[in-house]
Design an enzyme around this catalytic site. Structure first.
Site: not given
Length: 230
Positions: A60, A72, A161
């Site tokens: 991530h 994010h 992301c």
């Protein structure tokens, strides 16, 4: 006009990535009996840095905005169910995340470094080693991230992301994780054993389910396509 066949293939690929990367039987909610809270020395982060953490089987990414804040892109099914910001601003559990991926509902949100990292170790600007593009100035990176805050669509293949942070830092939305998946897919498709396996599965489906268009057509067309591209 969109190509229906292309949309179907894209959908199947997205579901394949989803099933290959998420553990559906370990849907832990952050903060519940995990002791996931961890202290981070945020003074070592600069505004505009790309922060990278492992999350389940995926990595991530987020953009550090300063003052212990990280922007994010996060899938969250709750965004489609309520407008209550007090509820949606809480840390996104894995259940909410997975359902958000399936529903393609997401937002570019701001969380603390602790909530963003889920207790995992953080790598800083690690993408610079893999992306063959010059990084923008950190302040420009942070401003790009701040302009994109809010609701957005989500796609494992086309808008995740990693696409968000690479657009902010390098000016191009790319995803090395997705590129790696497609490389693996090419290897599988080019392996002639895949043709044999698909042909056998097709014959088994015909034997078990009978000779019908919905069994015969895939049994013929899939091995043929694999053979042609192998």
């Amino acid at each position: 006009m969109k190509n229906p066949m292309l949309e179907v293939v894209s959908l199947l690929l997205e579901k394949l990535v989803l099933f290959s990367n998420f553990r559906f039987f370990s849907l832990d909610i952050p903060g519940e009996e995990k002791g996931w809270k961890k202290f981070y020395e945020v003074n070592c982060f600069l505004r505009g840095d790309v922060l990278e953490v492992p999350r389940t089987h995926l990595t991530h990414y987020g953009i550090y905005l300063g003052d212990n804040r990280v922007a994010h892109l996060m899938p969250d099914i709750l965004l489609a169910l309520t407008n209550d910001k007090k509820r949606t601003q809480k840390v996104v559990s894995n259940k909410r995340l997975i359902l958000g991926v399936i529903g393609k509902v997401a937002s570019i949100r701001v969380d603390t470094v602790e909530d963003f990292a889920y207790g995992a170790d953080i790598l800083v600007n690690h993408l610079d080693h893999y992306v063959k593009k010059k990084a923008l100035l950190n302040e420009e990176v942070a401003r790009r991230a701040e302009k994109l805050l809010g609701l957005t669509s989500y796609s494992l293949l086309w808008n995740n992301c990693e696409h968000f942070v690479t657009y902010c830092r390098y000016g191009s939305a790319i995803s090395p994780q997705v590129d790696k998946f497609f490389e693996m897919l090419k290897i599988i498709i080019r392996d002639q054993r895949s043709v044999l396996a698909s042909a056998i599965l097709g014959l088994v489906s015909i034997v078990c389910m009978g000779l019908a268009s919905y069994t015969t057509f895939p049994a013929i067309i899939i091995p043929f396509c694999l053979w042609m591209v192998a």
